[in-house]
Design a protein around this motif. Structure first.
Motif, short mmCIF file in Angstrom:
data_model
loop_
_atom_site.label_atom_id
_atom_site.label_comp_id
_atom_site.label_asym_id
_atom_site.label_seq_id
_atom_site.Cartn_x
_atom_site.Cartn_y
_atom_site.Cartn_z
N GLY A 32 0.80 -1.22 0.00
CA GLY A 32 0.00 0.00 0.00
C GLY A 32 0.83 1.27 0.00
N LEU A 33 2.14 1.13 -0.22
CA LEU A 33 3.03 2.30 -0.16
C LEU A 33 2.95 3.14 -1.42
CD1 LEU A 33 5.42 3.91 1.14
CD2 LEU A 33 6.94 2.33 -0.08
N LYS A 34 2.75 4.45 -1.24
CA LYS A 34 2.92 5.46 -2.29
C LYS A 34 3.78 6.55 -1.67
CE LYS A 34 -0.68 6.86 -4.57
NZ LYS A 34 -2.07 7.33 -4.88
N THR A 42 22.24 18.97 -2.97
CA THR A 42 23.25 18.21 -2.24
C THR A 42 24.58 18.97 -2.24
OG1 THR A 42 23.81 16.93 -4.23
CG2 THR A 42 22.18 15.97 -2.72
N ALA A 43 24.53 20.28 -2.42
CA ALA A 43 25.75 21.08 -2.45
C ALA A 43 26.53 20.97 -1.15
CB ALA A 43 25.41 22.54 -2.73
N LEU A 44 25.84 20.94 -0.03
CA LEU A 44 26.50 20.88 1.28
C LEU A 44 26.74 19.46 1.75
CD1 LEU A 44 24.49 23.73 3.04
CD2 LEU A 44 26.90 23.81 2.39
N GLY A 45 26.16 18.48 1.06
CA GLY A 45 26.31 17.09 1.47
C GLY A 45 25.05 16.31 1.14
N PRO A 46 24.94 15.07 1.61
CA PRO A 46 23.73 14.29 1.36
C PRO A 46 22.48 15.04 1.83
CG PRO A 46 25.42 12.93 2.37
CD PRO A 46 25.91 14.34 2.45
N ALA A 47 21.39 14.89 1.12
CA ALA A 47 20.16 15.57 1.49
C ALA A 47 19.57 14.93 2.75
CB ALA A 47 19.16 15.49 0.35
N LEU A 48 19.33 15.73 3.76
CA LEU A 48 18.78 15.25 5.03
C LEU A 48 17.45 15.92 5.30
CD1 LEU A 48 18.93 13.83 7.83
CD2 LEU A 48 20.34 15.75 8.62
N GLY A 49 16.43 15.12 5.57
CA GLY A 49 15.11 15.66 5.89
C GLY A 49 14.16 14.54 6.26
N GLY A 50 13.11 14.87 6.96
CA GLY A 50 12.21 13.86 7.50
C GLY A 50 11.26 13.26 6.49
N THR A 51 10.57 12.22 6.94
CA THR A 51 9.53 11.57 6.15
C THR A 51 8.18 11.93 6.75
OG1 THR A 51 10.89 9.71 5.46
CG2 THR A 51 8.51 9.37 5.48
N ARG A 52 7.35 12.60 5.98
CA ARG A 52 6.01 12.99 6.42
C ARG A 52 5.01 11.94 5.93
NH1 ARG A 52 4.13 19.13 6.39
NH2 ARG A 52 5.77 18.98 7.96
N PHE A 53 4.19 11.43 6.84
CA PHE A 53 3.18 10.42 6.52
C PHE A 53 1.83 11.10 6.70
CE2 PHE A 53 2.93 5.50 6.84
CZ PHE A 53 1.78 5.46 6.09
N PRO A 95 -1.73 7.50 8.25
CA PRO A 95 -0.89 6.57 9.01
C PRO A 95 -1.69 5.74 10.01
CG PRO A 95 -0.52 8.83 9.72
CD PRO A 95 -1.33 8.90 8.48
N GLU A 96 -2.81 6.26 10.47
CA GLU A 96 -3.64 5.51 11.42
C GLU A 96 -4.30 4.31 10.74
OE1 GLU A 96 -3.90 6.07 14.63
OE2 GLU A 96 -2.55 7.80 14.53
N GLN A 97 -4.41 4.38 9.41
CA GLN A 97 -5.11 3.33 8.68
C GLN A 97 -4.18 2.38 7.94
OE1 GLN A 97 -8.47 2.92 8.80
NE2 GLN A 97 -8.60 4.66 10.22
N ILE A 98 -3.09 2.88 7.38
CA ILE A 98 -2.31 2.02 6.49
C ILE A 98 -0.88 1.76 6.95
CG2 ILE A 98 -3.68 2.85 4.53
CD1 ILE A 98 -1.11 4.32 3.57
N LYS A 99 -0.43 2.44 7.99
CA LYS A 99 0.96 2.22 8.42
C LYS A 99 1.13 0.77 8.89
CE LYS A 99 3.07 5.34 10.96
NZ LYS A 99 3.52 6.11 12.16
N SER A 100 2.18 0.13 8.40
CA SER A 100 2.46 -1.25 8.79
C SER A 100 3.95 -1.51 8.68
CB SER A 100 1.72 -2.24 7.87
OG SER A 100 2.25 -2.18 6.54
N GLY A 125 3.64 12.36 11.44
CA GLY A 125 3.12 11.04 11.09
C GLY A 125 4.10 9.90 11.22
N THR A 126 5.36 10.20 11.54
CA THR A 126 6.35 9.16 11.78
C THR A 126 7.07 9.43 13.10
OG1 THR A 126 8.04 10.34 10.50
CG2 THR A 126 6.74 8.68 9.34
N ASP A 127 7.59 8.36 13.72
CA ASP A 127 8.27 8.51 14.99
C ASP A 127 9.52 7.64 15.03
OD1 ASP A 127 7.32 5.90 15.40
OD2 ASP A 127 5.64 6.56 16.63
N THR A 128 10.17 7.61 16.18
CA THR A 128 11.43 6.87 16.29
C THR A 128 11.24 5.37 16.07
OG1 THR A 128 11.15 6.73 18.70
CG2 THR A 128 12.44 8.57 17.85
N ALA A 129 10.11 4.83 16.50
CA ALA A 129 9.85 3.41 16.26
C ALA A 129 9.75 3.11 14.77
CB ALA A 129 8.57 2.98 16.98
#
Length: 370
Positions: A32-34, A42-53, A95-100, A125-129
């Motif tokens: 069910g992932l999209k 990436t001028a300063l280095g690898p692109a770093l940023g969170g994942t929003r669900f 995330p309450e419905q499809i996160k697995s 929508g995402t956490d450390t777990a």
């Protein structure tokens, strides 16, 4: 995922159609992932940023969001002095419905296939777990749980960075960094907003809150009986005597209608992309309201994530977070000295650092990143 006219969408956003280095779309029907990953620079280095669900209304809105967020991460990481570029990801769905576990591990394989050009972390929508699960299939994962050897919840650092921004704004506007007896309205009391409320009470501030969810507001009211609960965001933005307004939910909270009636003297919050349109900052300034660029003051979480990746101790990361006070003050002083908006001043500083890094890469014989 159906076809999207990327060039037309970017033009609608007011962006150069080739502003991003890469935009990758991925779909796994079995889980069910999209998902979309956008690498802005990436001028300063690898692109770093969170994942929003998030349950977006359409794929186009998801794409628009990830493009804005990834660009903001380039500027955020540059202003925070990090050796990381800017990127962001969105997973489309509730995330309450499809996160697995299956979906998160599939997403991890997607990120891993980018070969380290993008490093993911927690977001709405995402956490450390979730990051622990993603890390099982992806080497490029930050903000994992303390139990798994990561740095834990980045919300702690984000809330503290916003507080530092507020203190800098107070010094700039009122001549003292103290928030004692100032009234702060917090819109959104999720992970970051709740922690910010606790810090504000520790500072001696008066606090008013609102949230679309009743449960977190009720919990705060039970813990802090002195807190003021506004019926909704519209009531909060028109609260009499408010000194600081802190948008701490999703982006686009500051539009023309809000700017016309907002009672606060300062806007400083944790939400990303708070301005619905760039010209809203001018509207706020014309009413004497000081807007602090969100990517300057809410960088605590990414500072912690970068620290995890570089082997920094929590205290070392916290020291960097505390420097946001000085960074914010420098932006405000530059804006005043050059008679420009704080957002313009911050953009200029970030863009100069990114351009300098890109020039250095080119001089060393490598391809010029954006």
């Amino acid at each position: 995922m159906h076809s999207v006219d990327l060039k037309a969408l970017l033009t609608t956003l007011g962006s150069d159609p080739f502003d991003h280095e890469r935009v990758a779309l991925f779909q796994d029907p079995a889980s069910g992932l999209k998902a979309i990953v956008a690498l802005h620079s990436t001028a300063l280095g690898p692109a770093l940023g969170g994942t929003r669900f998030h349950a977006y209304d359409s794929d186009e809105k998801a794409l628009a969001d990830v493009l804005k967020l990834s660009r903001g991460m380039s500027y955020k990481n540059a202003m925070a002095g990090l050796d990381f570029g800017g990127g962001k990801a969105v997973i489309i769905g509730d995330p309450e419905q499809i996160k697995s576990e299956e979906l998160l591990m599939s997403y991890g394989r997607f990120v891993d296939s980018l070969g380290g050009r993008y490093v993911t972390a927690c977001d709405v929508g995402t956490d450390t777990a979730d990051m622990d699960t993603i890390a099982r299939t992806c080497r490029w994962t930050a903000t994992r749980s303390l139990e798994s050897g990561g740095g834990g919840d980045p919300s702690v650092f984000t809330a503290l960075s916003v507080l530092q921004g507020m203190r800098a704004a107070a010094l700039h506007r009122w001549g003292t960094p103290s928030l004692r007896d100032r009234t702060v309205g917090v819109a959104g009391v999720g992970k970051v907003g709740r922690l910010l409320v606790e810090h504000l009470f520790d500072e001696g501030a008066r606090v008013a809150v609102t949230d679309v969810r009743e449960k977190p507001v009720r919990r705060l009211a039970e813990e802090f009986p002195q807190i003021v609960v506004a019926d909704d965001t519209e009531a909060l933005i028109q609260l009499k005597g408010m000194d600081v307004y802190a948008p701490c939910a999703l982006g686009g909270a500051l539009d023309e209608a809000v700017a016309a009636v907002l009672t606060a003297e300062v806007v400083c919050g944790a939400a990303n992309n708070q301005l619905a349109r760039p010209d809203v900052e001018r509207q706020l300034a014309d009413r004497g309201i000081l807007y602090l660029p969100d990517y300057v003051v809410n960088a605590g979480g990414v500072i912690q994530a970068a620290g995890d990746l570089r082997g920094a101790t929590p205290q070392q990361s916290m020291t960097k977070v505390e420097r946001i006070f000085d960074t914010t003050l420098a932006v405000l002083e530059r804006a005043r000295a050059e008679d420009i908006l704080p957002g313009t001043a911050a953009d200029q500083i970030a863009e100069q650092r990114i351009a300098t890094a890109a020039d250095a890469r080119t001089a060393a014989g490598g391809p010029r990143p954006r």
